[in-house]
Design a protein around this motif. Sequence first.
Motif, PDB file in Angstrom:
ATOM      1  N   ILE A  97     -14.482  -0.474   7.404  1.00 34.03           N
ATOM      2  CA  ILE A  97     -13.556   0.579   7.832  1.00 34.03           C
ATOM      3  C   ILE A  97     -14.252   1.521   8.806  1.00 34.03           C
ATOM      4  N   ASP A  98     -13.446   2.334   9.495  1.00 36.51           N
ATOM      5  CA  ASP A  98     -13.987   3.385  10.347  1.00 36.51           C
ATOM      6  C   ASP A  98     -14.112   4.668   9.531  1.00 36.51           C
ATOM      7  N   HIS A  99     -13.238   5.615   9.787  1.00 31.38           N
ATOM      8  CA  HIS A  99     -13.300   6.913   9.116  1.00 31.38           C
ATOM      9  C   HIS A  99     -11.928   7.340   8.617  1.00 31.38           C
ATOM     10  N   PRO A 100     -11.398   6.660   7.596  1.00 33.32           N
ATOM     11  CA  PRO A 100     -10.086   7.072   7.093  1.00 33.32           C
ATOM     12  C   PRO A 100     -10.193   8.352   6.271  1.00 33.32           C
ATOM     13  N   THR A 101      -9.081   9.031   6.143  1.00 30.17           N
ATOM     14  CA  THR A 101      -9.022  10.191   5.257  1.00 30.17           C
ATOM     15  C   THR A 101      -9.006   9.684   3.819  1.00 30.17           C
ATOM     16  N   ALA A 102      -9.217  10.577   2.872  1.00 31.11           N
ATOM     17  CA  ALA A 102      -9.191  10.182   1.462  1.00 31.11           C
ATOM     18  C   ALA A 102      -7.834   9.576   1.070  1.00 31.11           C
ATOM     19  N   PRO A 103      -6.701  10.172   1.461  1.00 29.90           N
ATOM     20  CA  PRO A 103      -5.413   9.550   1.113  1.00 29.90           C
ATOM     21  C   PRO A 103      -5.241   8.153   1.731  1.00 29.90           C
ATOM     22  N   GLN A 104      -5.708   7.967   2.977  1.00 28.55           N
ATOM     23  CA  GLN A 104      -5.628   6.647   3.599  1.00 28.55           C
ATOM     24  C   GLN A 104      -6.505   5.645   2.857  1.00 28.55           C
ATOM     25  N   LEU A 105      -7.667   6.084   2.433  1.00 28.56           N
ATOM     26  CA  LEU A 105      -8.585   5.217   1.702  1.00 28.56           C
ATOM     27  C   LEU A 105      -8.005   4.796   0.357  1.00 28.56           C
ATOM     28  N   VAL A 106      -7.406   5.742  -0.352  1.00 31.62           N
ATOM     29  CA  VAL A 106      -6.789   5.425  -1.646  1.00 31.62           C
ATOM     30  C   VAL A 106      -5.598   4.496  -1.454  1.00 31.62           C
ATOM     31  N   ALA A 107      -4.800   4.717  -0.418  1.00 27.69           N
ATOM     32  CA  ALA A 107      -3.660   3.829  -0.145  1.00 27.69           C
ATOM     33  C   ALA A 107      -4.138   2.411   0.134  1.00 27.69           C
ATOM     34  N   MET A 108      -5.197   2.267   0.932  1.00 33.12           N
ATOM     35  CA  MET A 108      -5.766   0.952   1.206  1.00 33.12           C
ATOM     36  C   MET A 108      -6.267   0.303  -0.091  1.00 33.12           C
ATOM     37  N   ALA A 109      -6.932   1.096  -0.939  1.00 35.25           N
ATOM     38  CA  ALA A 109      -7.463   0.572  -2.195  1.00 35.25           C
ATOM     39  C   ALA A 109      -6.337   0.153  -3.140  1.00 35.25           C
ATOM     40  N   ARG A 110      -5.266   0.938  -3.192  1.00 34.54           N
ATOM     41  CA  ARG A 110      -4.129   0.566  -4.058  1.00 34.54           C
ATOM     42  C   ARG A 110      -3.547  -0.787  -3.639  1.00 34.54           C
ATOM     43  N   LYS A 111      -3.391  -0.995  -2.331  1.00 34.54           N
ATOM     44  CA  LYS A 111      -2.886  -2.284  -1.839  1.00 34.54           C
ATOM     45  C   LYS A 111      -3.851  -3.403  -2.186  1.00 34.54           C
ATOM     46  N   PHE A 112      -5.145  -3.159  -1.997  1.00 39.97           N
ATOM     47  CA  PHE A 112      -6.153  -4.172  -2.322  1.00 39.97           C
ATOM     48  C   PHE A 112      -6.076  -4.552  -3.796  1.00 39.97           C
ATOM     49  N   PHE A 113      -6.056  -3.554  -4.683  1.00 33.69           N
ATOM     50  CA  PHE A 113      -6.069  -3.840  -6.114  1.00 33.69           C
ATOM     51  C   PHE A 113      -4.763  -4.462  -6.592  1.00 33.69           C
ATOM     52  N   LEU A 114      -3.661  -4.163  -5.955  1.00 31.94           N
ATOM     53  CA  LEU A 114      -2.406  -4.823  -6.298  1.00 31.94           C
ATOM     54  C   LEU A 114      -2.530  -6.326  -6.041  1.00 31.94           C
ATOM     55  N   ARG A 115      -3.055  -6.693  -4.877  1.00 29.61           N
ATOM     56  CA  ARG A 115      -3.282  -8.106  -4.557  1.00 29.61           C
ATOM     57  C   ARG A 115      -4.344  -8.715  -5.462  1.00 29.61           C
ATOM     58  N   TYR A 116      -5.430  -7.997  -5.668  1.00 33.29           N
ATOM     59  CA  TYR A 116      -6.544  -8.500  -6.480  1.00 33.29           C
ATOM     60  C   TYR A 116      -6.101  -8.769  -7.912  1.00 33.29           C
ATOM     61  N   ASP A 117      -5.369  -7.828  -8.495  1.00 35.92           N
ATOM     62  CA  ASP A 117      -4.915  -7.995  -9.882  1.00 35.92           C
ATOM     63  C   ASP A 117      -3.908  -9.134 -10.002  1.00 35.92           C
ATOM     64  N   ARG A 118      -3.057  -9.291  -9.018  1.00 38.72           N
ATOM     65  CA  ARG A 118      -2.098 -10.414  -9.037  1.00 38.72           C
ATOM     66  C   ARG A 118      -2.833 -11.744  -9.004  1.00 38.72           C
ATOM     67  N   MET A 119      -3.846 -11.841  -8.148  1.00 36.12           N
ATOM     68  CA  MET A 119      -4.605 -13.085  -8.034  1.00 36.12           C
ATOM     69  C   MET A 119      -5.405 -13.353  -9.303  1.00 36.12           C
ATOM     70  N   ALA A 120      -5.883 -12.307  -9.956  1.00 39.08           N
ATOM     71  CA  ALA A 120      -6.664 -12.464 -11.177  1.00 39.08           C
ATOM     72  C   ALA A 120      -5.775 -12.681 -12.404  1.00 39.08           C
ATOM     73  N   GLY A 121      -4.464 -12.441 -12.237  1.00 38.41           N
ATOM     74  CA  GLY A 121      -3.539 -12.626 -13.339  1.00 38.41           C
ATOM     75  C   GLY A 121      -3.568 -11.511 -14.351  1.00 38.41           C
ATOM     76  N   THR A 122      -4.094 -10.348 -13.952  1.00 36.10           N
ATOM     77  CA  THR A 122      -4.119  -9.213 -14.852  1.00 36.10           C
ATOM     78  C   THR A 122      -3.156  -8.155 -14.358  1.00 36.10           C
ATOM     79  N   PRO A 123      -2.459  -7.499 -15.272  1.00 36.49           N
ATOM     80  CA  PRO A 123      -1.532  -6.444 -14.845  1.00 36.49           C
ATOM     81  C   PRO A 123      -2.313  -5.225 -14.372  1.00 36.49           C
ATOM     82  N   THR A 124      -1.816  -4.594 -13.337  1.00 36.77           N
ATOM     83  CA  THR A 124      -2.420  -3.360 -12.851  1.00 36.77           C
ATOM     84  C   THR A 124      -2.053  -2.245 -13.823  1.00 36.77           C
ATOM     85  N   PRO A 125      -3.066  -1.526 -14.330  1.00 41.18           N
ATOM     86  CA  PRO A 125      -2.748  -0.427 -15.250  1.00 41.18           C
ATOM     87  C   PRO A 125      -1.929   0.653 -14.544  1.00 41.18           C
TER      88      PRO A 125
END
Length: 126
Positions: A97-125
């Motif tokens: 990444i370059d220099h995202p703001t904290a809200p942009q970083l959290v939004a990116m992480a939420r999208k990542f973990f949604l995909r990651y948890d789906r692929m792992a077969g675990t529900p996102t808390p």
Amino acid sequence: MTTFHAVLRIDHQNAEVLQFDAEHLQSQRIKAHTHHTAQHASGVRSEHEFYAAVCEALAEIPEVLVAGSKTALADFRHYAEKHRPALVPHLVGYETIDHPTAPQLVAMARKFFLRYDRMAGTPTPA
């Protein structure tokens, strides 16, 4: 606050750990301390102390997305694999990444973990 996911934004002098769930966000900043000495490899010692502090901050977090510049990610990953192998399974992804703001970083992480948890077969808390 107990959270399941976190995103670590790291460069060679600063790190920020953002732990989050559906309703909460907790931030922790870690700064490198430089030692100005004539001793050989004091810069390496400072870098190791910085990475050790970052690893300590991540110790209780089950899943961490690591984000930063290409070289910062490579250096931190190398340190973790060599000196903190127990932490490595918890570092579930790396994003350049370059220099995202904290809200942009959290939004990116939420999208990542949604995909990651789906692929792992675990529900996102919630």
